[in-house]
Each structure stands twice: as structure tokens, then as C-alpha cells.
Scaffold this active site. Structure first.
Site, PDB file in Angstrom:
ATOM      1  N   GLY A 108       0.840  -1.209   0.000  1.00 17.08           N
ATOM      2  CA  GLY A 108       0.000   0.000   0.000  1.00 17.08           C
ATOM      3  C   GLY A 108       0.872   1.254   0.000  1.00 17.08           C
ATOM      4  CG  ASP A 109       3.359   1.689   3.194  1.00 22.28           C
ATOM      5  OD1 ASP A 109       2.212   2.041   3.492  1.00 22.28           O
ATOM      6  OD2 ASP A 109       4.057   0.937   3.903  1.00 22.28           O
TER       7      ASP A 109
HETATM    8  N1  LIG Z   1      -2.434 -10.294  -4.647  1.00 21.53           N
HETATM    9  C1  LIG Z   1      -1.988  -9.207  -5.273  1.00 21.53           C
HETATM   10  N2  LIG Z   1      -1.760  -9.236  -6.596  1.00 21.53           N
HETATM   11  C2  LIG Z   1      -1.323  -8.146  -7.260  1.00 21.53           C
HETATM   12  N3  LIG Z   1      -1.111  -6.958  -6.658  1.00 21.53           N
HETATM   13  C3  LIG Z   1      -1.326  -6.858  -5.332  1.00 21.53           C
HETATM   14  C4  LIG Z   1      -1.776  -7.966  -4.567  1.00 21.53           C
HETATM   15  N4  LIG Z   1      -1.900  -7.565  -3.271  1.00 21.53           N
HETATM   16  C5  LIG Z   1      -1.545  -6.247  -3.245  1.00 21.53           C
HETATM   17  N5  LIG Z   1      -1.202  -5.819  -4.481  1.00 21.53           N
HETATM   18  C6  LIG Z   1      -0.786  -4.459  -4.886  1.00 21.53           C
HETATM   19  O1  LIG Z   1      -0.568  -3.642  -3.751  1.00 21.53           O
HETATM   20  C7  LIG Z   1      -1.525  -2.565  -3.710  1.00 21.53           C
HETATM   21  C8  LIG Z   1      -1.929  -2.301  -2.280  1.00 21.53           C
HETATM   22  O2  LIG Z   1      -2.467  -3.492  -1.730  1.00 21.53           O
HETATM   23  P1  LIG Z   1      -3.540  -3.548  -0.569  1.00 21.53           P
HETATM   24  O3  LIG Z   1      -4.890  -3.263  -1.099  1.00 21.53           O
HETATM   25  O4  LIG Z   1      -3.335  -4.868   0.106  1.00 21.53           O
HETATM   26  O5  LIG Z   1      -3.132  -2.295   0.323  1.00 21.53           O
HETATM   27  P2  LIG Z   1      -2.845  -2.188   1.860  1.00 21.53           P
HETATM   28  O6  LIG Z   1      -3.803  -3.027   2.627  1.00 21.53           O
HETATM   29  O7  LIG Z   1      -2.757  -0.745   2.173  1.00 21.53           O
HETATM   30  O8  LIG Z   1      -1.388  -2.807   1.882  1.00 21.53           O
HETATM   31  P3  LIG Z   1      -0.362  -3.020   3.082  1.00 21.53           P
HETATM   32  O9  LIG Z   1      -1.040  -2.564   4.354  1.00 21.53           O
HETATM   33  O10 LIG Z   1      -0.084  -4.505   3.040  1.00 21.53           O
HETATM   34  O11 LIG Z   1       0.827  -2.201   2.709  1.00 21.53           O
HETATM   35  C9  LIG Z   1      -2.668  -3.037  -4.623  1.00 21.53           C
HETATM   36  O12 LIG Z   1      -3.387  -1.945  -5.156  1.00 21.53           O
HETATM   37  C10 LIG Z   1      -1.891  -3.799  -5.691  1.00 21.53           C
HETATM   38  O13 LIG Z   1      -1.304  -2.890  -6.597  1.00 21.53           O
HETATM   39  O1  LIG Z   2       1.298   0.050  12.947  1.00 23.51           O
HETATM   40  P1  LIG Z   2       1.117   0.860  11.681  1.00 23.51           P
HETATM   41  O2  LIG Z   2       1.778   2.196  11.782  1.00 23.51           O
HETATM   42  O3  LIG Z   2      -0.295   0.917  11.226  1.00 23.51           O
HETATM   43  O4  LIG Z   2       1.859   0.052  10.509  1.00 23.51           O
HETATM   44  C1  LIG Z   2       3.238  -0.192  10.575  1.00 23.51           C
HETATM   45  C2  LIG Z   2       3.628  -1.166   9.477  1.00 23.51           C
HETATM   46  O5  LIG Z   2       2.963  -2.422   9.611  1.00 23.51           O
HETATM   47  O6  LIG Z   2       3.257  -0.601   8.227  1.00 23.51           O
HETATM   48  C3  LIG Z   2       4.271  -0.814   7.260  1.00 23.51           C
HETATM   49  C4  LIG Z   2       3.675  -1.504   6.049  1.00 23.51           C
HETATM   50  O7  LIG Z   2       2.655  -0.735   5.504  1.00 23.51           O
HETATM   51  C5  LIG Z   2       5.356  -1.630   7.942  1.00 23.51           C
HETATM   52  O8  LIG Z   2       6.625  -1.223   7.503  1.00 23.51           O
HETATM   53  C6  LIG Z   2       5.135  -1.381   9.416  1.00 23.51           C
HETATM   54  O9  LIG Z   2       5.597  -2.416  10.246  1.00 23.51           O
END
Ligand SMILES: Nc1ncnc2c1ncn2[C@@H]1O[C@H](COP(=O)(O)OP(=O)(O)OP(=O)(O)O)[C@@H](O)[C@H]1O
Ligand SMILES: O=P(O)(O)OC[C@@]1(O)O[C@H](CO)[C@@H](O)[C@@H]1O
Length: 304
Positions: free
Chosen positions: A248-249
Site C-alpha cells: 500500500g505504501d
Molecule cells: N495479490 C496481489 N496481486 C497483485 N497486486 C497486489 C496484490 N496484493 C496487493 N497488491 C498491490 O498492492 C496494492 C496495495 O495493496 P492492498 O490493497 O493490500 O493495500 P494495503 O492493505 O494498504 O497494503 P499493506 O497494508 O499490506 O501495505 C494493490 O493496489 C496492488 O497494486
Molecule cells: O502500525 P502501523 O503504523 O499501522 O503500521 C506499521 C507497518 O505495519 O506498516 C508498514 C507496512 O505498511 C510496515 O513497515 C510497518 O511495520
């Protein structure tokens, strides 16, 4: 300049075990540590995409020193504020599934918080402020609202990536971008979101309430961009997810890296999604080459 604020950074300790059974001794098959926290991840991916940023927030102790040194090695500018207690360690346990245990983090005292406020007072028109990650329990839960208003007064654009209802109070201050995933979007309105139409409906509500751009990420099911004038659904490429931490980041970083260069929202969205997927398909955060390879696979569908 892009400033990323991580109020509660972390050392991410990634451990892999063959299986996990509560109460048993396990030995790792693989392990790694990285400087983490959402804003820091945004800065690290921006650097890989060739865009400068300055990372700030609160760090402390040996774990804080590790973060500062790691970012220095990656030639990322920092302006961290030092606090007394150690920066937290977040455990990311990889078995057949991913399990996360995130720490609480150090206390942030008033003097340290004021230093962050002073930094935001130095921001200029055209600067971008990224507020990303959870809020330490020692700070008021409306702290992002306060920082967003300060940045608005400086003429800066603000991106917010956090979970929890506090996001709803922020949107009236017209953040440039917010990026909830579909679960977080649902939590804001006390609903479960399982399909694109429902995500569009609630994404539009955030725009009506003031957000300029809303990206709803839906992991492997694509991502949605909602603005005052358009709704666009992006597909994500198929691939093996190796590590979704920071995906997501990476989406936020890819979006900003492209936006500051082209000012083209649709293109920034496509590159953002490619960047998120590139990280999901890598063991660590993605590289520019990985993003460039995936970009042509992101199909953009206009929904109105
Ligand atoms: N299974 C997957 N296949 C392809 N792309 C993915 C997949 N999972 C995540 N991504 C990519 O990562 C982006 C962000 O994913 P997600 O919706 O899980 O965000 P998030 O929950 O904020 O992520 P995180 O908290 O794990 O950083 C998606 O828009 C996509 O581009
Ligand atoms: O506890 P928060 O601040 O919600 O999330 C922190 C965290 O899970 O977010 C990043 C991935 O998005 C990791 O690098 C880190 O450990």
C-alpha cells in the site's frame, strides 16, 4: 519537496518458519530486518523511483539509530526527532500465511511534538506532506487533522494513509489524496465492502465530503480511483505474492513519483498500482525496473 511523516516508525523483523504452532519452539528458515513504518516505506520507494523526499517523525534508542543509519546509506534525507524510548520492532511472521505483530512504540512528549509542528511551519507552497501509519497512543487521536490544517495553511498538499474513524474527520480539510484499502473504507461507514460498486459508492462519499482524490486499494482485486470528475478501476497483474508488507505504501509512492513529474492523475494512478504490485511480488520493496515491467499490464477502465 515531499516530506513523509511517520509518527511511529518500526524496525520490521521478517521471519519465516515452516509452520507455526502456538506454544512450540520454532527456528527460522529465513529472516531479515528493514527500516519500516508507512511514511518511511514511501520515502524508500520514492528514492528507488528517482524522487527525493525528506523523512521525519519520532525515533529513539538503538532501533531508531538503525533506521537513521539505514536511510542514510540509501541516501534518503531525514529530519527525525529523537525521543527517549526505543523505536518499536514489528514482527512479520511468514508461514503459509502472513501474521503481523506490531509494537506500541515510544512515548512522544510535548516538546518533541512541537518540533514536528515547527518543521511543518517551514513547508512551502507546492510541497507535499505524506502522513502515514498509526498514531502513537501518547498523541491525540486527531493529530493528523491538526497537522493537515497546519500544512494547508502553508499551501502544501497533503496525502493521508491511515486507518480508523479519524480519517472521516480529516476529509473536510480537503486532503489531496487518501488511500484506504477496501476494509478500511468499509470500517469508516460500518459496512463490509465486497464488490466494486459498493467501493465506488463509499469512495464517492469521501470525495463529496472533501477528499480531492481517493484511491481504494483492493489487494489482488484491483484498485479504484475516485475524484470529483472521474471514477477509474485498475486491474492488477497476476503473480506470486511474496511479501505484501509495504504494498500500500508503494502504491502511494508510485503515485506521487509519477504525479510530481507529470501532474497527470490517471498516469500516476496506473504507475501507483504497478508499484504496489511490484512490491507485493518482491521479497522487499520493489525496484524501478520491476515497476516498469508491470506497468503495461495494468488495465484502466473508466467507470464514469
Ligand atoms: N495479490 C496481489 N496481486 C497483485 N497486486 C497486489 C496484490 N496484493 C496487493 N497488491 C498491490 O498492492 C496494492 C496495495 O495493496 P492492498 O490493497 O493490500 O493495500 P494495503 O492493505 O494498504 O497494503 P499493506 O497494508 O499490506 O501495505 C494493490 O493496489 C496492488 O497494486
Ligand atoms: O502500525 P502501523 O503504523 O499501522 O503500521 C506499521 C507497518 O505495519 O506498516 C508498514 C507496512 O505498511 C510496515 O513497515 C510497518 O511495520
Amino acid at each position: 519537496m515531499i516530506y513523509t511523516v511517520t509518527l511511529n516508525p518500526s524496525v520490521d523483523y521478517i521471519v519465516q518458519t515452516e509452520h507455526f504452532t502456538e506454544g512450540e519452539l520454532h527456528r527460522t528458515t529465513n529472516e531479515a530486518k528493514f527500516p519500516g513504518g508507512k511514511g518511511i516505506n514511501v520515502s524508500r520507494v520514492l528514492k528507488r523511483l528517482g524522487v527525493e523526499s525528506k523523512a521525519t517523525g519520532f525515533i529513539g534508542g538503538f532501533t531508531g539509530a538503525y533506521i537513521k543509519d539505514s536511510l542514510k546509506q540509501e541516501q534518503i534525507q531525514t529530519a527525525f526527532i529523537e525521543v527517549q524510548e526505543d523505536t518499536r520492532i514489528n514482527i512479520k511472521l511468514k508461514t503459509a500465511v502472513e501474521t503481523e505483530i506490531n509494537g506500541q512504540g515510544p512515548t512522544v512528549d510535548d516538546v518533541s511534538f512541537q518540533k514536528l509542528v515547527d518543521q511543518i511551519h517551514q513547508m512551502k507552497n507546492d510541497d507535499i506532506l505524506v502522513l502515514a501509519g498509526s498514531i502513537p497512543s501518547s498523541l491525540p487521536q486527531d493529530v493528523y487533522q491538526h497537522l493537515l490544517q497546519l500544512a494547508n495553511e502553508q499551501g502544501a498538499s497533503v496525502v493521508v494513509d491511515t486507518s480508523g474513524k479519524a480519517l472521516l474527520n480529516l476529509v473536510q480539510h480537503r486532503p489531496f489524496l487518501i488511500k484506504p484499502n477496501h476494509h478500511e473504507l468499509g470500517e469508516l461507514f460500518d459496512v463490509d465492502i465486497h464488490d466494486v460498486d459498493t467501493a465506488v459508492f463509499y469512495g464517492k462519499k469521501l470525495v463529496e465530503q472533501g477528499a480531492q482524490h481517493v484511491i481504494v486499494s483492493m489487494a489482488g482485486d484491483g484498485a479504484l480511483l475516485v475524484t470529483e470528475s472521474a471514477v477509474c478501476l485498475a486491474t492488477v497483474p497476476k503473480g506470486e505474492v511474496k511479501n505484501s508488507v509495504g504494498a500500500g505504501d508503494s502504491l502511494v509512492a508510485g503515485f506521487l513519483a509519477s504525479y510530481v513529474q507529470s501532474r497527470d492523475i490517471a498516469e500516476a494512478f496506473q504507475i501507483g498500482v504497478a508499484t504496489g504490485s511490484a512490491t507485493a511480488f518482491s521479497l522487499e520493496l520493489c525496484t524501478k525496473e520491476e515497476v516498469d515491467m508491470l506497468r503495461p499490464q495494468i488495465m484502466m477502465n473508466n467507470l464514469g
